[in-house]
Design a protein around this motif. Structure first.
Motif, mmCIF file in Angstrom:
data_model
loop_
_atom_site.group_PDB
_atom_site.id
_atom_site.type_symbol
_atom_site.label_atom_id
_atom_site.label_comp_id
_atom_site.label_asym_id
_atom_site.label_seq_id
_atom_site.Cartn_x
_atom_site.Cartn_y
_atom_site.Cartn_z
ATOM 1 N N LEU A 14 0.805 -1.221 0.000
ATOM 2 C CA LEU A 14 0.000 0.000 0.000
ATOM 3 C C LEU A 14 0.841 1.277 0.000
ATOM 4 O O LEU A 14 0.547 2.204 -0.769
ATOM 5 N N PRO A 15 1.909 1.386 0.795
ATOM 6 C CA PRO A 15 2.715 2.621 0.741
ATOM 7 C C PRO A 15 3.354 2.867 -0.626
ATOM 8 O O PRO A 15 3.455 4.014 -1.063
ATOM 9 N N VAL A 16 3.774 1.810 -1.301
ATOM 10 C CA VAL A 16 4.382 1.974 -2.632
ATOM 11 C C VAL A 16 3.362 2.534 -3.610
ATOM 12 O O VAL A 16 3.650 3.467 -4.365
ATOM 13 N N VAL A 17 2.162 1.979 -3.577
ATOM 14 C CA VAL A 17 1.109 2.439 -4.477
ATOM 15 C C VAL A 17 0.703 3.874 -4.130
ATOM 16 O O VAL A 17 0.499 4.697 -5.026
ATOM 17 N N ALA A 18 0.608 4.179 -2.838
ATOM 18 C CA ALA A 18 0.227 5.536 -2.421
ATOM 19 C C ALA A 18 1.281 6.556 -2.843
ATOM 20 O O ALA A 18 0.942 7.652 -3.299
ATOM 21 N N ARG A 19 2.565 6.210 -2.707
ATOM 22 C CA ARG A 19 3.628 7.120 -3.137
ATOM 23 C C ARG A 19 3.565 7.369 -4.637
ATOM 24 O O ARG A 19 3.719 8.483 -5.110
ATOM 25 N N ARG A 20 3.346 6.305 -5.387
ATOM 26 C CA ARG A 20 3.285 6.428 -6.848
ATOM 27 C C ARG A 20 2.086 7.269 -7.274
ATOM 28 O O ARG A 20 2.186 8.112 -8.166
ATOM 29 N N ALA A 21 0.945 7.060 -6.626
ATOM 30 C CA ALA A 21 -0.253 7.828 -6.961
ATOM 31 C C ALA A 21 -0.066 9.295 -6.602
ATOM 32 O O ALA A 21 -0.474 10.188 -7.357
ATOM 33 N N ALA A 22 0.548 9.569 -5.463
ATOM 34 C CA ALA A 22 0.799 10.957 -5.062
ATOM 35 C C ALA A 22 1.776 11.633 -6.016
ATOM 36 O O ALA A 22 1.599 12.794 -6.381
ATOM 37 N N ALA A 23 2.801 10.909 -6.443
ATOM 38 C CA ALA A 23 3.776 11.475 -7.375
ATOM 39 C C ALA A 23 3.141 11.752 -8.733
ATOM 40 O O ALA A 23 3.464 12.742 -9.385
ATOM 41 N N ALA A 24 2.228 10.886 -9.162
ATOM 42 C CA ALA A 24 1.575 11.079 -10.455
ATOM 43 C C ALA A 24 0.678 12.308 -10.443
ATOM 44 O O ALA A 24 0.498 12.962 -11.468
ATOM 45 N N GLY A 67 1.297 14.914 -8.500
ATOM 46 C CA GLY A 67 2.114 16.050 -8.118
ATOM 47 C C GLY A 67 1.896 16.504 -6.683
ATOM 48 O O GLY A 67 2.154 17.639 -6.348
ATOM 49 N N GLU A 68 1.437 15.601 -5.842
ATOM 50 C CA GLU A 68 1.183 15.932 -4.440
ATOM 51 C C GLU A 68 2.244 15.310 -3.554
ATOM 52 O O GLU A 68 2.960 14.393 -3.950
ATOM 53 N N GLU A 69 2.314 15.795 -2.346
ATOM 54 C CA GLU A 69 3.239 15.238 -1.346
ATOM 55 C C GLU A 69 2.490 14.198 -0.519
ATOM 56 O O GLU A 69 1.370 14.429 -0.064
ATOM 57 N N LEU A 70 3.112 13.053 -0.316
ATOM 58 C CA LEU A 70 2.502 11.987 0.474
ATOM 59 C C LEU A 70 2.653 12.293 1.953
ATOM 60 O O LEU A 70 3.710 12.726 2.395
ATOM 61 N N ALA A 71 1.587 12.061 2.684
ATOM 62 C CA ALA A 71 1.638 12.264 4.136
ATOM 63 C C ALA A 71 2.658 11.308 4.736
ATOM 64 O O ALA A 71 2.691 10.125 4.388
ATOM 65 N N PRO A 72 3.509 11.785 5.642
ATOM 66 C CA PRO A 72 4.573 10.928 6.179
ATOM 67 C C PRO A 72 4.073 9.823 7.100
ATOM 68 O O PRO A 72 4.760 8.858 7.323
ATOM 69 N N GLY A 73 2.872 9.925 7.607
ATOM 70 C CA GLY A 73 2.388 8.953 8.590
ATOM 71 C C GLY A 73 1.532 7.850 8.005
ATOM 72 O O GLY A 73 0.541 7.467 8.610
ATOM 73 N N LEU A 74 1.872 7.342 6.855
ATOM 74 C CA LEU A 74 1.101 6.259 6.255
ATOM 75 C C LEU A 74 1.469 4.956 6.952
ATOM 76 O O LEU A 74 2.519 4.367 6.699
ATOM 77 N N ARG A 75 0.602 4.531 7.870
ATOM 78 C CA ARG A 75 0.850 3.312 8.644
ATOM 79 C C ARG A 75 -0.417 2.483 8.734
ATOM 80 O O ARG A 75 -1.508 2.972 8.470
ATOM 81 N N LEU A 76 -0.258 1.272 9.192
ATOM 82 C CA LEU A 76 -1.381 0.379 9.394
ATOM 83 C C LEU A 76 -2.150 0.829 10.632
ATOM 84 O O LEU A 76 -1.603 0.888 11.731
#
Length: 139
Positions: free
Chosen positions: A91-101, A103-112
């Protein structure tokens, strides 16, 4: 075949297939606009999340004569749990890729979170019931 071996074999196969599917979505999803790749990914994911636990349950019921619905459910639930764990781990990999696509910054606290874990267990239980039901029909 032992139930744990059944869970391990089908769980690993399903997890590898899901990881490959997510990787394919990440590669294809970045190339074009639209919802085509996401729709195909969603459809294949649902088929995978139902078919692999059902195959594990059918295999158990076909090879162990004294196995019943309860044991088939536990095997299907275990397989769905392994596949779900791979989804949550990626999930974090997909969220980072979606945020980069976007042009947004991913929230640093992406946890379970407990809600995500509880929801995941509930979804795995439902997939286990569906898989055990289908496995009972074909096992």
């Amino acid at each position: 075949m032992n139930s744990l071996v059944n869970i391990a074999v089908f769980g690993v196969v399903g997890a590898v297939m899901m990881a490959a599917l997510i990787g394919l979505l990440l590669v294809i999803g970045g190339r074009g606009k639209g919802r085509g790749p996401q729709a195909v990914f969603g459809t294949v994911s649902v088929v995978l999340l139902i078919a692999v636990p059902a195959l594990a349950a059918a295999n158990l019921l076909g090879t162990v004569p004294e196995a019943g619905f309860g044991q088939a459910f536990l095997v299907a639930f275990g397989v769905a749990l392994v596949i779900g764990a791979v989804n949550i781990a990626l999930l974090p990999v997909v969220a980072r890729r979606a945020a980069a696509a976007q042009g947004e910054e991913l929230a640093p606290g992406l946890r379970l979170s407990p809600a995500l874990a509880g929801g995941g267990l509930l979804v795995c239980a439902v997939l286990g019931l569906i898989g055990a039901g289908i496995g009972t029909l074909f096992g």
